[in-house]
Motif scaffolding. Structure first.
Motif, short mmCIF file in Angstrom:
data_model
loop_
_atom_site.label_atom_id
_atom_site.label_comp_id
_atom_site.label_asym_id
_atom_site.label_seq_id
_atom_site.Cartn_x
_atom_site.Cartn_y
_atom_site.Cartn_z
N GLN A 1 46.99 36.90 30.40
CA GLN A 1 45.56 36.62 30.25
C GLN A 1 44.81 37.78 29.59
O GLN A 1 43.95 37.57 28.75
N TYR A 2 45.16 39.01 29.99
CA TYR A 2 44.46 40.19 29.47
C TYR A 2 45.18 40.82 28.27
O TYR A 2 44.70 41.79 27.70
N GLY A 3 46.32 40.27 27.89
CA GLY A 3 47.05 40.77 26.74
C GLY A 3 47.60 42.17 26.95
O GLY A 3 47.58 43.01 26.04
N VAL A 4 48.07 42.44 28.17
CA VAL A 4 48.63 43.75 28.51
C VAL A 4 50.06 43.58 29.00
O VAL A 4 50.51 42.47 29.27
N SER A 5 50.76 44.70 29.14
CA SER A 5 52.13 44.65 29.65
C SER A 5 52.12 44.39 31.16
O SER A 5 51.10 44.58 31.82
N MET A 6 53.27 43.98 31.67
CA MET A 6 53.40 43.78 33.12
C MET A 6 53.11 45.08 33.86
O MET A 6 52.47 45.08 34.91
N GLY A 7 53.58 46.21 33.33
CA GLY A 7 53.35 47.50 33.96
C GLY A 7 51.86 47.84 34.07
O GLY A 7 51.40 48.32 35.10
N THR A 8 51.13 47.55 33.00
CA THR A 8 49.69 47.81 33.00
C THR A 8 48.99 46.91 34.02
O THR A 8 48.12 47.37 34.77
N ALA A 9 49.39 45.65 34.06
CA ALA A 9 48.79 44.72 35.02
C ALA A 9 49.09 45.17 36.45
O ALA A 9 48.22 45.15 37.32
N TYR A 10 50.32 45.61 36.69
CA TYR A 10 50.71 46.08 38.01
C TYR A 10 49.89 47.31 38.41
O TYR A 10 49.40 47.40 39.54
#
Length: 66
Positions: A29-38
């Motif tokens: 949704q935010y166009g970021v990596s999984m690591g960034t979302a975490y």
């Protein structure tokens, strides 16, 4: 991402008890990596805005108005 979710909580768009999408869905949704979302979710958890419930998901806490 963390700032936007915080604003949604503070404004009442996301209310206590609301379930957040999965980390993967938020990353998409935010166009970021999984690591960034975490990391963003970890920051929100540290701020007591959300709580994770293993096997159930992540929810907005009722302490978000503090």
């Amino acid at each position: 991402m963390a700032a936007e979710i915080t604003e949604k909580i503070k404004s009442g768009e996301l209310k206590p008890g609301d379930k957040l999408p999965s980390t993967r869905k938020l990353a998409d949704q935010y166009g970021v990596s999984m690591g960034t979302a975490y990391r963003a979710l970890s920051l929100l958890h540290e701020r007591d805005l959300i709580i994770g419930q293993p096997g159930r998901g992540t929810y907005v806490t009722d302490h978000s108005s503090k």
